[in-house]
Design a protein around this motif. Structure first.
Motif, PDB file in Angstrom:
ATOM      1  N   ASP A 155      29.170   7.754   7.868  1.00  0.00           N
ATOM      2  CA  ASP A 155      28.130   6.670   9.074  1.00  0.00           C
ATOM      3  C   ASP A 155      27.012   7.216   9.559  1.00  0.00           C
ATOM      4  O   ASP A 155      26.567   8.315  10.501  1.00  0.00           O
ATOM      5  CB  ASP A 155      29.600   7.272  10.387  1.00  0.00           C
ATOM      6  N   SER A 156      26.201   6.627   9.444  1.00  0.00           N
ATOM      7  CA  SER A 156      24.741   6.647   9.377  1.00  0.00           C
ATOM      8  C   SER A 156      24.138   6.094  11.810  1.00  0.00           C
ATOM      9  O   SER A 156      23.070   6.360  11.806  1.00  0.00           O
ATOM     10  CB  SER A 156      24.059   5.841   8.495  1.00  0.00           C
ATOM     11  N   ALA A 157      25.551   5.725  11.816  1.00  0.00           N
ATOM     12  CA  ALA A 157      25.369   5.135  13.453  1.00  0.00           C
ATOM     13  C   ALA A 157      24.268   6.447  13.683  1.00  0.00           C
ATOM     14  O   ALA A 157      24.663   7.566  14.306  1.00  0.00           O
ATOM     15  CB  ALA A 157      26.066   4.041  13.500  1.00  0.00           C
ATOM     16  N   PRO A 158      23.681   5.717  15.407  1.00  0.00           N
ATOM     17  CA  PRO A 158      23.430   6.582  16.544  1.00  0.00           C
ATOM     18  C   PRO A 158      24.851   8.021  16.186  1.00  0.00           C
ATOM     19  O   PRO A 158      25.662   7.445  17.279  1.00  0.00           O
ATOM     20  CB  PRO A 158      22.530   6.087  17.587  1.00  0.00           C
ATOM     21  N   PRO A 212      17.357   5.065   5.875  1.00  0.00           N
ATOM     22  CA  PRO A 212      17.924   4.675   7.843  1.00  0.00           C
ATOM     23  C   PRO A 212      19.236   4.237   7.487  1.00  0.00           C
ATOM     24  O   PRO A 212      19.744   3.082   7.172  1.00  0.00           O
ATOM     25  CB  PRO A 212      17.056   3.977   8.162  1.00  0.00           C
ATOM     26  N   HIS A 213      19.776   3.981   9.257  1.00  0.00           N
ATOM     27  CA  HIS A 213      20.876   2.655   9.246  1.00  0.00           C
ATOM     28  C   HIS A 213      20.491   1.386   9.352  1.00  0.00           C
ATOM     29  O   HIS A 213      19.156   1.835   9.657  1.00  0.00           O
ATOM     30  CB  HIS A 213      21.012   3.321  10.868  1.00  0.00           C
ATOM     31  N   PRO A 214      21.703   1.090   8.914  1.00  0.00           N
ATOM     32  CA  PRO A 214      23.117   1.281   8.536  1.00  0.00           C
ATOM     33  C   PRO A 214      23.321   1.158   6.905  1.00  0.00           C
ATOM     34  O   PRO A 214      24.382   1.079   6.561  1.00  0.00           O
ATOM     35  CB  PRO A 214      23.496  -0.565   8.847  1.00  0.00           C
ATOM     36  N   VAL A 302      26.378   3.127  20.210  1.00  0.00           N
ATOM     37  CA  VAL A 302      25.607   3.156  21.153  1.00  0.00           C
ATOM     38  C   VAL A 302      25.904   1.433  20.971  1.00  0.00           C
ATOM     39  O   VAL A 302      25.075   0.884  21.605  1.00  0.00           O
ATOM     40  CB  VAL A 302      24.036   3.511  21.501  1.00  0.00           C
ATOM     41  N   LEU A 303      25.513   1.329  19.200  1.00  0.00           N
ATOM     42  CA  LEU A 303      25.152  -0.427  18.725  1.00  0.00           C
ATOM     43  C   LEU A 303      26.069  -1.463  18.552  1.00  0.00           C
ATOM     44  O   LEU A 303      26.280  -2.589  18.925  1.00  0.00           O
ATOM     45  CB  LEU A 303      24.585  -0.580  16.526  1.00  0.00           C
ATOM     46  N   ASP A 318      37.821   4.348  16.128  1.00  0.00           N
ATOM     47  CA  ASP A 318      36.341   5.080  16.518  1.00  0.00           C
ATOM     48  C   ASP A 318      36.013   6.209  16.620  1.00  0.00           C
ATOM     49  O   ASP A 318      37.119   6.935  15.789  1.00  0.00           O
ATOM     50  CB  ASP A 318      36.016   5.057  18.088  1.00  0.00           C
ATOM     51  N   ASN A 319      34.330   6.648  15.442  1.00  0.00           N
ATOM     52  CA  ASN A 319      34.918   8.186  15.382  1.00  0.00           C
ATOM     53  C   ASN A 319      33.609   8.340  16.128  1.00  0.00           C
ATOM     54  O   ASN A 319      33.227   9.656  15.808  1.00  0.00           O
ATOM     55  CB  ASN A 319      33.393   7.839  13.757  1.00  0.00           C
ATOM     56  N   THR A 320      33.247   7.928  17.471  1.00  0.00           N
ATOM     57  CA  THR A 320      32.453   8.753  18.328  1.00  0.00           C
ATOM     58  C   THR A 320      32.723   7.879  19.926  1.00  0.00           C
ATOM     59  O   THR A 320      33.604   7.075  20.345  1.00  0.00           O
ATOM     60  CB  THR A 320      31.105   7.754  18.484  1.00  0.00           C
TER      61      THR A 320
END
Length: 449
Positions: A155-158, A212-214, A302-303, A318-320
């Motif tokens: 999971d490369s998201a912030p 980088p993400h994504p 956040v995205l 959800d992971n965050t």
């Protein structure tokens, strides 16, 4: 191991990154299951208020595929079946009884079980909804055999969790789930990992990704490994969810997951073990800086996450849980045009972008759009953060006008809304790209099926 190095994308270095340690959170007294978490599902409620349930008891099923069940993660009593307009099911709430009773699930050995046995076990355990299909990014149809199955273990998201930390001690469950998935496709199971990750897995092909993400998005990985053609169907699963599937194959009803509780407004950001359906309030209790009304509580990152508020719940996927400043009552002299090194900008026209600070500095960003609605500006910014062999602006326009032929030609069957999250972030016109793509996929599915 095959490997891909991606250059397009953007890592948003937000303040409040989680420390690699597990902390406790306040236990919630209720559990909520929200049908809107599951795209493509028409829920049929199977319980009523006052019914006793155990962990693993079905609360609703899909009307079109009754074999797909959605179960309670806890034991207790059905407290509410909340409905909205036209009696739409908004959520089913279970009050915990603290007994921890669960339904009895048979253990399934993926090495010896047939594909039919594995499929039945996953459906009965309520973990089938973790498996999604493309095209359309909906819960997978169990009657169809996919061409291939794609798993993302990154999971490369912030502020997202590090899978290497999450999987420690749960490698057996991960392997069992992968071996089971391998029985459900005539093709391959591809597992995308972050470059440098050491995972010893069998019954699959491990593919390394760097960039980088994504780069961690499963759609990006599919596009680089083996793109989807018209008429083909593939399944996707998050490796984080495979751990829960592996427990179910061992006969355990355990939907708990390790997530990050992070963001600039969290005191000591870290990892926590929670149940999906737990309230945001219980997860962040005692961990939030300042007054609640000045914060934005996000279920997810956040995205792509939802503005859930403290009264909201952790989503099924959800992971965050992220908390950032809301920023709604903040006024700035001259608005966005004010120069300054402390203003985040990916553009070299801003001082932070000019000096490259946006790449290295940890930023405290709020939830303001900082702009108004206007016609789409063709700037080329979308293409810089979209690492798929697809023209994002052209696909967006075709989807907005619902030109099916153009949508198909431009790759609509390969994408999901999350793949356009960065396009939305960098867009100068504040275009709701993810929502347009999501609505277009729903309309396309109705038209084609």
């Amino acid at each position: 191991m095959a490997s891909f190095k991606l250059k397009k994308g953007l890592n948003i270095n937000l303040a409040g990154a989680p420390e690699a340690k597990l902390v406790s959170v306040q236990e919630d007294k209720t559990f909520s299951l929200v049908p809107d978490d599951f795209v493509g599902i028409t829920p049929k409620v199977l319980v009523k208020v006052g019914d006793p349930v155990s962990a693993g008891t079905p609360l609703f099923q899909d009307k079109n595929h009754p074999e797909i069940k959605f179960v309670s993660a806890v034991s207790g009593t059905v407290e509410a079946v909340n409905r909205g307009e036209r009696r739409k099911v908004l959520s089913i709430v279970v009050a915990k009884d603290g007994k921890g009773t669960s339904v009895q699930l048979p253990a399934v050995n993926p090495a010896s079980a047939s594909a039919a046995d594995i499929k039945t076990a996953l459906l009965n355990a309520g973990v089938w909804p973790f498996i999604k299909q493309r095209p359309y990014n909906v819960v997978a149809n169990p009657e169809v055999q996919p061409r291939d199955i794609f798993v993302s273990a990154w999971d490369s998201a912030p502020l997202a969790p590090d899978f290497s930390f999450v999987v420690k001690g749960q490698e057996a469950e991960l392997q069992a789930a992968i071996s089971a998935l391998a029985k459900l496709t005539a093709g391959k199971v591809y597992v995308g990992v972050k470059a440098g990750t050491s995972l010893s897995l069998k019954d699959c092909e491990v593919v390394s990704f760097e960039g980088p993400h994504p780069a961690g998005n499963v759609g990006v990985q599919i596009n680089h490994i083996k793109p989807i053609n018209k008429g083909e169907q593939v399944w996707t699963v998050s490796a984080y969810d495979l751990i829960v599937i592996g427990r179910a194959l061992a006969g355990k009803v355990d939907f708990s997951r390790i997530i990050t509780v992070a963001g600039s407004e969290i005191v000591a950001p870290a990892y926590a073990k929670v149940l999906p359906g737990s309230s945001i309030a219980s997860v962040v209790a005692g961990k939030v800086k300042g007054a609640d009304y000045t914060q934005r509580f996000i279920a997810g990152n956040v995205l792509t996450g939802q503005n859930a508020g403290k009264e909201g719940t952790v989503g099924f996927y959800d992971n965050t849980v992220t908390v950032i400043p809301d920023g709604g009552d903040t006024d700035e002299m001259f608005g966005w045009i004010t120069p300054g090194l402390n203003r985040y900008s990916t553009s070299p026209t801003g001082l932070a972008g000019l000096f490259g600070l946006f790449k290295s500095k940890s930023w405290t960003l709020d939830a303001r759009l900082k702009g108004g609605s206007r016609a789409l500006i063709v700037s080329g910014d979308w293409e810089k953060v979209f690492p798929m062999d697809i023209f994002p602006e052209e696909l967006y326009k075709a989807t907005l006008t619902f030109n099916i032929d153009r949508m198909e030609a431009l790759g609509i069957y390969e994408v999901a809304p999350e793949d356009f999250a960065l396009c939305e972030f960098v867009d100068a016109s504040k275009t709701p790209v993810q929502q347009v793509i999501a609505d277009g996929l729903v309309k396309l599915r109705k038209e084609m099926e």
